[in-house]
Design a protein around this motif. Structure first.
Motif, PDB file in Angstrom:
ATOM      1  N   LEU A  66     -94.213   4.077 -60.047  1.00 23.84           N
ATOM      2  CA  LEU A  66     -94.214   3.856 -58.603  1.00 23.84           C
ATOM      3  C   LEU A  66     -93.671   2.485 -58.237  1.00 23.84           C
ATOM      4  N   ARG A  67     -94.134   1.472 -58.950  1.00 25.47           N
ATOM      5  CA  ARG A  67     -93.549   0.155 -58.660  1.00 25.47           C
ATOM      6  C   ARG A  67     -93.807  -0.843 -59.785  1.00 25.47           C
ATOM      7  N   VAL A  78     -97.796  14.162 -55.309  1.00 29.78           N
ATOM      8  CA  VAL A  78     -96.631  13.329 -55.610  1.00 29.78           C
ATOM      9  C   VAL A  78     -95.411  14.211 -55.867  1.00 29.78           C
ATOM     10  N   GLN A  79     -95.626  15.363 -56.551  1.00 32.98           N
ATOM     11  CA  GLN A  79     -94.505  16.283 -56.777  1.00 32.98           C
ATOM     12  C   GLN A  79     -94.027  16.881 -55.448  1.00 32.98           C
ATOM     13  N   ALA A 109     -91.365  11.342 -55.434  1.00 36.36           N
ATOM     14  CA  ALA A 109     -91.804   9.975 -55.678  1.00 36.36           C
ATOM     15  C   ALA A 109     -91.452   9.083 -54.483  1.00 36.36           C
ATOM     16  N   GLU A 110     -90.244   9.299 -53.937  1.00 32.57           N
ATOM     17  CA  GLU A 110     -89.788   8.477 -52.802  1.00 32.57           C
ATOM     18  C   GLU A 110     -90.662   8.706 -51.569  1.00 32.57           C
ATOM     19  N   GLU A 122     -93.020   5.915 -49.760  1.00 31.96           N
ATOM     20  CA  GLU A 122     -92.862   5.535 -48.348  1.00 31.96           C
ATOM     21  C   GLU A 122     -94.190   5.574 -47.607  1.00 31.96           C
ATOM     22  N   LYS A 123     -94.945   6.646 -47.834  1.00 40.26           N
ATOM     23  CA  LYS A 123     -96.233   6.768 -47.153  1.00 40.26           C
ATOM     24  C   LYS A 123     -97.192   5.669 -47.598  1.00 40.26           C
ATOM     25  N   VAL A 124     -97.189   5.362 -48.900  1.00 45.46           N
ATOM     26  CA  VAL A 124     -98.077   4.310 -49.414  1.00 45.46           C
ATOM     27  C   VAL A 124     -97.666   2.962 -48.820  1.00 45.46           C
ATOM     28  N   ASP A 125     -96.357   2.719 -48.792  1.00 41.63           N
ATOM     29  CA  ASP A 125     -95.892   1.432 -48.260  1.00 41.63           C
ATOM     30  C   ASP A 125     -96.250   1.291 -46.780  1.00 41.63           C
TER      31      ASP A 125
END
Ligand code: HEM
Ligand code: SF4
Lengths: 112, 567
Positions: free
Chosen positions: B233-234, B271-272, B276-277, B281-284
């Motif tokens: 993820l990061r 997540v699937q 992943a993108e 985006e939602k997490v960010d």
């Protein structure tokens, strides 16, 4: 209860089982309505009428001090009750990896 | 408990390797035990029905399994001190059948527990700061960690302080007590993944960054019926944002994760579904919108938690390595054990020793009360009283002086704990399977026993080399079969046991999911089939190639023939 453990064929016969509430140990419904720790004390019912027996037994489980009542089909080629599935044989006779915990010491060796 | 209640340093002597509880923690545990005692009494009197009681007992780690109740006790980040280990031995002796079972999630399970004894057992656990909270249910489970944490030469930083912070943050977290499904976090501080970070809901790899600790974050890995390797993820998440970012990750899951279908409820499915993108985006967005100050993890808090960990005084004599080398030359059996069962330590003159709980023909992960006591004694004598449980179902003494390793090995031999098979074919992971588990299709343990007996010869095991066999009794995959170089999955066909083989899985940095080889086999041909696979590998491998490498190079056809052409 998991369908796998609860399946029955027409024409077969079954015993009724549960776990004891207090200690979780496996018990079998005997002819006099009491619960026994030994499957060889279990009453064998025809599958034709067993659903009614299971329902009635499940309704009094709190009074009986048991949980999870269900029926277990047994083989028709044995004089004492031997479940048809590996799972229920392990419940009836104890974990195969600890022979010293066997519930019946006189279990015929071929039933495992 | 969220960030603000993280405790201040205490003045007492802290146990080596884990966090020292204070009075607040102890009072909480005490209250929790009494609450459960009351719930059990109400269940026995009939005031609570089984349907009402079940979630309450599960919140305290108590399952109803095949033969009895089973109690799962958490071992936070896999670390125990000798006092705790002795209490586990006591519990096994007093309330169970004289043994316990270590699991792949660094917990211990007792298989023969009585409901009526459970409040007393929990009270005894609480005397040594242990409990069974959040070992079940749709909450954040025990945070697992590298078994060589704080000791390994290849480690970049000790992840246990952060594991403890995550434990405190996730324990009784009000928002995350009813997630769509259970949630498992693993953390490592080494680039060599020994925690299966890519097979967890969240996997964290800690490392030193330019301005302090940072984390690489993996999300959405898991086993079960839909095995998925987690996505990266990061990188370089700063330490002070650790809790805020995890909070954001789990909030998004809590909001969008599916609650309508238990098989689609884990974060991996979300997540699937989002990609992943999409998930990132939602997490960010959540992270940007949230009250970051509230969840900020300042360096002072980390330091305060760190101060509550005991650290070992590492001062081996300068000739320790030399003396170990001498002992190895003099004793070939010891030399073999050192080759297989040790791991390099960061400090000169020290080494980490792995105690195999996989004796030839034995039950993987089981230890008798006498063995638990012996391990406690040996930990005090040789490793600062500190004990680690690995996700491979083994035990580690982290800080052993090299000149004392031979004496340790001799003592282990006397306790029946000196099997030299770590990482080899005898080091099998097996779940409890149909011998104990009410969800099982087939037995796992007997297959493991037959395999380890068949390959007992230590020369043969070393010749075969690195080979991980993992066995699950059903598709829930508690035995990690998807990640086995050879995986074995029990399936049910009309009430009889069959076993499906998968090849090519890995839980390490080269994480992969094993592929099904062919039709499931009956029990009596499964062990032979594994032997044929091993033979095929030995014939076709090139120098230095592991089973996994040969499989990856040559593909499945050859192995398929080895198993099925003969049938
Ligand atoms: C005997 C009682 C147990 C029960 C009822 C049980 C139940 C389950 C279930 C239902 C799953 C699938 C979860 C999902 O896919 O959403 C699962 C996964 C898992 N369990 Fe167990 N399990 C038991 C014992 C164990 C043991 C003994 C271990 C360790 C050896 C273990 C470790 C795991 C792991 C590592 C996974 C896969 C990781 C994951 O995706 O969550 N469990 N378990
Ligand atoms: S994999 Fe299945 S059989 Fe094995 S412990 Fe998990 S739920 Fe039970």
């Amino acid at each position: 209860m998991d369908v796998r453990s609860n399946r029955r064929e027409a024409g077969g016969s079954s015993v009724v089982t549960a776990n004891r509430l207090l200690d979780g140990r496996i018990v079998w419904l005997a002819g006099d309505g009491a619960w026994s720790g030994r499957i060889d004390a279990a009453h064998v019912f025809s599958n034709d009428g067993i659903e009614a027996v299971i329902d009635a037994t499940a309704r009094r489980q709190q009074a009986d001090g048991v949980v999870g009542v269900y029926g277990v089909q047994v083989r028709d080629d044995s004089t004492t009750p031997v479940p048809v599935t590996v799972r229920e044989r392990i419940r009836a006779f104890g974990p195969t990896v600890h022979p010293e915990f066997a519930t019946l010491t006189e279990v015929p060796p071929d039933v495992r | 408990m969220s960030a603000e209640i993280l405790a201040a340093p205490s003045s007492g002597i802290a146990p080596v390797g884990h966090y020292a509880y204070d009075q607040v923690d102890r009072a909480f545990l005490h209250d929790r035990v009494e609450q459960f005692r009351d719930q059990v009494a109400r269940r026995l009197s009939g005031t609570l029905s089984e349907d009402e009681f079940k979630p309450l007992r599960l919140m305290n780690g108590l399952y109803l399994q095949l033969h009895a109740y089973m109690l799962r006790v958490a071992i936070p980040y896999g670390i125990l001190d000798s006092r705790q280990m002795r209490e586990l031995a006591n519990i096994a002796r007093t309330y169970d059948r004289d043994y316990g079972h270590f699991t792949t999630r660094q917990n211990i399970q007792f298989n023969w527990i009585r409901l009526e004894d459970t409040p007393d057992i929990l009270a005894r656990l609480a005397t040594v700061d242990m409990h069974a909270i959040q070992t079940s249910g749709n909450c954040i489970r025990n945070v697992t960690c590298d078994q060589f944490a704080g000791a390994a030469a290849d480690e970049l930083l000790d992840p246990r302080v952060h594991a403890e912070i995550l434990r405190q943050w996730s324990t009784l977290h009000p928002e995350f007590s009813f997630l769509p499904r259970k949630f498992k976090i693993a953390i490592s501080g080494s680039p060599n993944d020994r925690v299966a970070a890519r097979f967890h809901d969240i996997g964290l790899v800690a490392k030193p960054g330019r301005h302090g600790t940072v984390f690489d974050v993996f999300v959405g890995g898991g086993m079960g019926r839909t095995p998925i390797v987690g996505v990266h993820l990061r990188d370089n998440l700063p330490e002070e944002d650790l809790l805020a970012y995890l909070e954001a990750m789990i909030r998004v899951y809590n909001e969008y994760g599916r609650r309508d279908n238990i098989y689609k409820a884990r974060i991996k499915i979300l997540v699937q579904a989002l990609g992943a993108e999409g998930y990132r985006e939602k997490v960010d967005a959540e992270f940007a919108a949230m009250d970051r100050a509230r969840y900020r993890l300042p360096p002072e808090t980390v330091a305060a938690i760190r101060a509550r960990f005991g650290t070992p005084a590492l001062d081996a004599p300068s000739d320790a390595a030399e003396r170990l080398a001498g002992a190895r030359r003099a004793d070939a059996a010891f030399d073999r054990w050192v080759r297989t069962n040790t791991h390099s330590h960061r400090a000169a003159g020290y080494i980490s020793a792995v105690i195999s709980l996989k004796p030839d023909g034995g039950i993987p992960g089981d230890a008798t009360s006498a063995q638990l006591d012996a391990i406690a004694d040996l930990a005090e004598r040789f490793s600062f009283g500190e004990i680690r449980i690995s996700h491979m179902q083994n035990v580690v003494l982290g800080h052993v002086r090299q000149d004392e390793l031979h004496a340790l090995w001799q003592e282990l031999g006397r306790a029946g704990l000196a099997s030299a098979n770590i990482g080899l074919i005898g080091d099998i992971i097996a779940c409890p399977g149909l011998d104990y588990c009410s969800l099982a299709n087939a037995r796992s343990i007997p297959i493991a026993q037959k395999l380890s007996a068949r390959f007992a010869n230590p020369d043969l095991q070393e010749r075969i080399g690195d080979l991980q066999i993992k066995i699950s009794g059903c598709i829930n995959a508690c035995g990690h079969h998807h990640a086995g170089h050879i995986g074995i999955l029990g399936v049910d066909k009309k009430g009889e046991e069959f076993f499906q083989l998968t090849l090519g899985g890995s839980a390490a940095s080269d994480a992969a999911i094993g592929q099904i080889l062919g039709p499931a086999l009956p029990e009596d041909s499964t062990v032979d089939a594994i032997a044929h696979l091993v033979d095929a590998y030995l014939v076709h491998r090139t120098d230095g190639e592991r089973f996994l490498d040969t499989y990856r190079r040559l593909g499945a056809a050859l192995f398929k023939d080895a198993v099925y052409a003969l049938a």
